[in-house]
Design a protein around this motif. Sequence first.
Motif, PDB file in Angstrom:
ATOM      1  N   LEU B 238       0.846  -1.205   0.000  1.00  0.00           N
ATOM      2  CA  LEU B 238       0.000   0.000   0.000  1.00  0.00           C
ATOM      3  C   LEU B 238       0.873   1.244   0.000  1.00  0.00           C
ATOM      4  O   LEU B 238       1.835   1.328   0.755  1.00  0.00           O
ATOM      5  CB  LEU B 238      -0.887   0.014   1.250  1.00  0.00           C
ATOM      6  CG  LEU B 238      -1.744   1.273   1.441  1.00  0.00           C
ATOM      7  CD1 LEU B 238      -2.987   1.228   0.546  1.00  0.00           C
ATOM      8  CD2 LEU B 238      -2.169   1.441   2.902  1.00  0.00           C
ATOM      9  N   HIS B 239       0.515   2.185  -0.856  1.00  0.00           N
ATOM     10  CA  HIS B 239       1.198   3.483  -0.810  1.00  0.00           C
ATOM     11  C   HIS B 239       0.172   4.552  -0.450  1.00  0.00           C
ATOM     12  O   HIS B 239      -0.873   4.650  -1.074  1.00  0.00           O
ATOM     13  CB  HIS B 239       1.855   3.793  -2.163  1.00  0.00           C
ATOM     14  CG  HIS B 239       2.524   5.133  -2.185  1.00  0.00           C
ATOM     15  ND1 HIS B 239       3.651   5.412  -1.439  1.00  0.00           N
ATOM     16  CD2 HIS B 239       2.207   6.279  -2.835  1.00  0.00           C
ATOM     17  CE1 HIS B 239       4.000   6.672  -1.644  1.00  0.00           C
ATOM     18  NE2 HIS B 239       3.145   7.223  -2.482  1.00  0.00           N
ATOM     19  N   VAL B 240       0.491   5.341   0.571  1.00  0.00           N
ATOM     20  CA  VAL B 240      -0.418   6.402   1.008  1.00  0.00           C
ATOM     21  C   VAL B 240       0.022   7.706   0.342  1.00  0.00           C
ATOM     22  O   VAL B 240       1.110   8.205   0.605  1.00  0.00           O
ATOM     23  CB  VAL B 240      -0.388   6.567   2.545  1.00  0.00           C
ATOM     24  CG1 VAL B 240      -1.418   7.598   2.982  1.00  0.00           C
ATOM     25  CG2 VAL B 240      -0.630   5.231   3.231  1.00  0.00           C
ATOM     26  N   PRO B 241      -0.822   8.252  -0.533  1.00  0.00           N
ATOM     27  CA  PRO B 241      -0.422   9.493  -1.211  1.00  0.00           C
ATOM     28  C   PRO B 241      -0.637  10.714  -0.321  1.00  0.00           C
ATOM     29  O   PRO B 241      -1.398  10.653   0.651  1.00  0.00           O
ATOM     30  CB  PRO B 241      -1.360   9.529  -2.423  1.00  0.00           C
ATOM     31  CG  PRO B 241      -2.587   8.834  -1.959  1.00  0.00           C
ATOM     32  CD  PRO B 241      -2.146   7.788  -0.968  1.00  0.00           C
ATOM     33  N   LYS B 259       6.456  -3.662  10.111  1.00  0.00           N
ATOM     34  CA  LYS B 259       7.121  -4.140   8.890  1.00  0.00           C
ATOM     35  C   LYS B 259       6.122  -4.506   7.777  1.00  0.00           C
ATOM     36  O   LYS B 259       6.365  -5.376   6.959  1.00  0.00           O
ATOM     37  CB  LYS B 259       8.040  -5.340   9.181  1.00  0.00           C
ATOM     38  CG  LYS B 259       9.106  -5.075  10.233  1.00  0.00           C
ATOM     39  CD  LYS B 259      10.404  -4.590   9.586  1.00  0.00           C
ATOM     40  CE  LYS B 259      11.541  -4.491  10.590  1.00  0.00           C
ATOM     41  NZ  LYS B 259      11.424  -3.270  11.461  1.00  0.00           N
ATOM     42  N   TRP B 260       4.978  -3.838   7.809  1.00  0.00           N
ATOM     43  CA  TRP B 260       4.036  -4.041   6.715  1.00  0.00           C
ATOM     44  C   TRP B 260       4.534  -3.291   5.478  1.00  0.00           C
ATOM     45  O   TRP B 260       5.342  -2.373   5.584  1.00  0.00           O
ATOM     46  CB  TRP B 260       2.639  -3.559   7.117  1.00  0.00           C
ATOM     47  CG  TRP B 260       2.024  -4.406   8.193  1.00  0.00           C
ATOM     48  CD1 TRP B 260       2.338  -5.710   8.484  1.00  0.00           C
ATOM     49  CD2 TRP B 260       1.029  -3.998   9.137  1.00  0.00           C
ATOM     50  NE1 TRP B 260       1.583  -6.151   9.542  1.00  0.00           N
ATOM     51  CE2 TRP B 260       0.759  -5.124   9.964  1.00  0.00           C
ATOM     52  CE3 TRP B 260       0.315  -2.824   9.361  1.00  0.00           C
ATOM     53  CZ2 TRP B 260      -0.179  -5.083  10.996  1.00  0.00           C
ATOM     54  CZ3 TRP B 260      -0.613  -2.786  10.378  1.00  0.00           C
ATOM     55  CH2 TRP B 260      -0.866  -3.911  11.185  1.00  0.00           C
ATOM     56  N   LEU B 261       4.013  -3.669   4.315  1.00  0.00           N
ATOM     57  CA  LEU B 261       4.507  -3.069   3.071  1.00  0.00           C
ATOM     58  C   LEU B 261       3.766  -1.759   2.794  1.00  0.00           C
ATOM     59  O   LEU B 261       2.993  -1.644   1.855  1.00  0.00           O
ATOM     60  CB  LEU B 261       4.322  -4.051   1.905  1.00  0.00           C
ATOM     61  CG  LEU B 261       5.029  -5.406   2.068  1.00  0.00           C
ATOM     62  CD1 LEU B 261       4.739  -6.318   0.876  1.00  0.00           C
ATOM     63  CD2 LEU B 261       6.526  -5.218   2.230  1.00  0.00           C
ATOM     64  N   VAL B 262       4.021  -0.798   3.655  1.00  0.00           N
ATOM     65  CA  VAL B 262       3.327   0.490   3.545  1.00  0.00           C
ATOM     66  C   VAL B 262       4.352   1.601   3.321  1.00  0.00           C
ATOM     67  O   VAL B 262       5.354   1.678   4.035  1.00  0.00           O
ATOM     68  CB  VAL B 262       2.499   0.766   4.816  1.00  0.00           C
ATOM     69  CG1 VAL B 262       1.919   2.178   4.776  1.00  0.00           C
ATOM     70  CG2 VAL B 262       1.378  -0.258   4.948  1.00  0.00           C
ATOM     71  N   THR B 263       4.097   2.430   2.326  1.00  0.00           N
ATOM     72  CA  THR B 263       4.938   3.597   2.065  1.00  0.00           C
ATOM     73  C   THR B 263       4.051   4.836   2.009  1.00  0.00           C
ATOM     74  O   THR B 263       2.829   4.721   1.922  1.00  0.00           O
ATOM     75  CB  THR B 263       5.688   3.452   0.723  1.00  0.00           C
ATOM     76  OG1 THR B 263       4.729   3.154  -0.297  1.00  0.00           O
ATOM     77  CG2 THR B 263       6.729   2.333   0.788  1.00  0.00           C
ATOM     78  N   ALA B 264       4.693   5.996   2.050  1.00  0.00           N
ATOM     79  CA  ALA B 264       3.902   7.230   2.064  1.00  0.00           C
ATOM     80  C   ALA B 264       4.670   8.365   1.405  1.00  0.00           C
ATOM     81  O   ALA B 264       5.897   8.378   1.383  1.00  0.00           O
ATOM     82  CB  ALA B 264       3.548   7.608   3.495  1.00  0.00           C
ATOM     83  N   GLU B 265       3.898   9.305   0.882  1.00  0.00           N
ATOM     84  CA  GLU B 265       4.488  10.499   0.248  1.00  0.00           C
ATOM     85  C   GLU B 265       3.869  11.753   0.853  1.00  0.00           C
ATOM     86  O   GLU B 265       2.795  11.711   1.472  1.00  0.00           O
ATOM     87  CB  GLU B 265       4.208  10.495  -1.269  1.00  0.00           C
ATOM     88  CG  GLU B 265       2.756  10.852  -1.569  1.00  0.00           C
ATOM     89  CD  GLU B 265       2.303  10.662  -3.009  1.00  0.00           C
ATOM     90  OE1 GLU B 265       2.837   9.791  -3.715  1.00  0.00           O
ATOM     91  OE2 GLU B 265       1.371  11.381  -3.400  1.00  0.00           O
ATOM     92  N   VAL B 266       4.559  12.875   0.655  1.00  0.00           N
ATOM     93  CA  VAL B 266       4.007  14.172   1.049  1.00  0.00           C
ATOM     94  C   VAL B 266       4.259  15.125  -0.118  1.00  0.00           C
ATOM     95  O   VAL B 266       5.204  14.938  -0.884  1.00  0.00           O
ATOM     96  CB  VAL B 266       4.658  14.674   2.361  1.00  0.00           C
ATOM     97  CG1 VAL B 266       6.148  14.945   2.183  1.00  0.00           C
ATOM     98  CG2 VAL B 266       3.976  15.930   2.886  1.00  0.00           C
ATOM     99  N   THR B 267       3.400  16.136  -0.252  1.00  0.00           N
ATOM    100  CA  THR B 267       3.601  17.090  -1.349  1.00  0.00           C
ATOM    101  C   THR B 267       4.376  18.317  -0.848  1.00  0.00           C
ATOM    102  O   THR B 267       4.321  18.642   0.342  1.00  0.00           O
ATOM    103  CB  THR B 267       2.263  17.609  -1.917  1.00  0.00           C
ATOM    104  OG1 THR B 267       1.706  18.527  -0.962  1.00  0.00           O
ATOM    105  CG2 THR B 267       1.277  16.493  -2.189  1.00  0.00           C
ATOM    106  N   PRO B 268       5.046  18.999  -1.745  1.00  0.00           N
ATOM    107  CA  PRO B 268       5.722  20.240  -1.342  1.00  0.00           C
ATOM    108  C   PRO B 268       4.734  21.271  -0.780  1.00  0.00           C
ATOM    109  O   PRO B 268       5.073  22.000   0.141  1.00  0.00           O
ATOM    110  CB  PRO B 268       6.348  20.737  -2.647  1.00  0.00           C
ATOM    111  CG  PRO B 268       6.530  19.496  -3.473  1.00  0.00           C
ATOM    112  CD  PRO B 268       5.368  18.626  -3.135  1.00  0.00           C
TER     113      PRO B 268
END
Lengths: 313, 442
Positions: B238-241, B259-268
């Motif tokens: 899962l990727h959290v936008p 250690k779940w397959l979770v990533t995340a992004e943040v905007t400028p």
Amino acid sequence: MGFLRHKHLLGLENVPIEDIQTILDTAFTFREVLDRPIKKVPTLQGKTVVNLFFEPSTRTRISFELAEKRLSADTVNFSASASSLTKGESFKDTVQNIEAMKIDGIVMRHPVPGAPIHLTKYVDSVIINAGDGIHEHPTQALLDMMSLKEKFGELKGLKIGIIGDITHSRVARSNIIGLKKVGAEVTLCGPPTLMPLGIEELGAQINYNLDEVLNWADAVNILRIQRERQGVNYFPSVREYRALFGVTKERVEKLDKPLTIMHPGPMNRGVEIDSDVADSENAIILDQVLNGVAVRMAILYLLLGDKPPEDKD
Amino acid sequence: MKKLLSKRLPPLFHIKNGNIIDPFRDKEFVGDILIKNGKIVEVGEKIEVTDEVAVCDVQGLVVTHGFCDIHAHFREPGREDKETLTTGSQAALAGGFTTVCVMPNTDPPLDSPESIRFICEKATDLPINILPIGTITKGMKGRELSEMSAMYEEGAVAFSDDGLPLVDGGVLRRALEYSSRMGVPIINHAEDPTLKLTGQMHEGRWSTKLGLIGIPYVSESIMVSRDIQIAGFTGGRLHVPHVSSEKSMEYIRNAKDEKWLVTAEVTPHHLYFTDSDLEGYNTYLKVAPPIRTEEDRQALINGLKDGVIDCIATDHAPHTVEDKESPFDWAPNGMIGLETAFGASWYVLFENKIPLRKVIELFTVNPRRILGFELDLFRYGVEAELVILDVEKKWVFNEDHIYSKSRNSAFIGKELLGYPVGVISTNRFYSNDETFFSKYMT
């Protein structure tokens, strides 16, 4: 240019207290005009005002139109449903086309908060906010203040309750801002689902117990309540609303002092206010309506009127 | 169309004396890069070249991997009046990006292998790598899964119903299970519509003051929490936008601890602005999820510091002037972001004492790792994708800096730090700095 600090009346937030006093003093002068057999003065002769109503309105529109006519301004009315506008001509095009026909002032009612501020970017006319979404309704707050002043003589130190749907009320917002500026105390009362986050920061108290608020207040401003807004129910039933927040005859009779009753209209009799209360001698609801014309005359004059000859050299 | 200056690279191109940042090996040194026929030959402290070579001395400038944006809207097909793959590529180059993943909320949406192929074929002639993200569900309706496997075969790099949250937890579960076979992430826009309702901005003192209907932070955090639990349960990726709230960070942190397959992004823009900036009803700041409070902003910065948020992504969302000129409630969500991404982020993160190497990771290896792209762009034989940065340049962003077809940037008039002066991509040299360009490309 007018007699006030700012060119427009967009909301009460940026209006200094001196200007509020000037508006109210001028409104009382015009109120005398309204009591004359001939209710018309030539103050705005030759000026053109457009009443731009993007949302249905009866009393505010008529009140503005009467105020303009009593001041001898030329008036044009434009009503459009917001939905037809979103699809067709843009807001900017609409207002720029109207302004191209040479006008002096725009009175605008719009469903979107901040729309009058937006309008200032596209036109040069003087803009008077006649209600923008749930943001502000400055002329309503001013007429409420005028009515309170008429009744009590002094606004400073007055205790005012505002009852109902605070979240969706531009009347509440402008009233809180205006009343705080003139030194009155404000307590809000209504269902917690209709109390916006952080409203205390505008300087108001919150009390969910109506009887306590009625006991405390010198006057209450009762807001029109709508159970459903865009498919969302904010309280379970009208019956329960009335039980908790309805200003009923029984509640008012219990009080040990007279309580001044206000309502910006239109009223749901038997819901937020009982007919016996609305029509009682302590109600100043119809005075509010008359003062509305006087306040709007004052604002139109102060923003659009020419300076008196002695100031003109 | 506005284009950057560009020229084909000479057969041998020698970048000299650069402050080279290698985010893959986590190394920083003054050195050289040798490119032959558009491919990396060598990256090292001093490269001796005997053949005839074009030399580009970039003393004082940073040279690193070309940036990768995993969240952009290029509006093609359907709204070519706002952006196209071609104009979007120029905006990307101006911002130092050489790889951009485009979201599928086009018209029609990218929900079939044919539509994925359409993007990939169009992208072959363009100066950057454009990689499509396919929809999770058919027509982005949130009900039936799209043909994910077939889209993957055609080049889809992830799946998302961008802008439209998957309300049905069961659909998300099946999407996470189904995509795990391919090893690509599901990206779910986390905003519970039953809590967002008709909200226009972050719910708090500013929404109350401005009379705009508020969007509570729980509308995001509750869905982030749900999505993460389903990801943990299914073992899916899962990727959290565009994380916007402090509360969401707690759940992402927890997922990483598990250690779940979770990533995340943040905007400028979530790093740069706060809800108080909406005073004045600037529709350019109307974005989804909304710009939140200073506390939330600080939490996002801390999340980048400690790795809870993996990368920065632009959510580059072009809209026409007319769309954004309408009253606030009627204006669409989103702002363009490619041109300003590095300058805005570095401005904020420099102030917050995050080292440059870390910031570079957020634009290079970290986003590439999320989508399983090549990480070692300095390896022999790799197609050269580089950006040359003046990291000390303070500049004020204005409309002249925009290469996108749209101009809806809230950064106009704002001070930024760090400027991409040149990009190498697809065997060409690109720059929007005439002096710099003419120095090396005459």
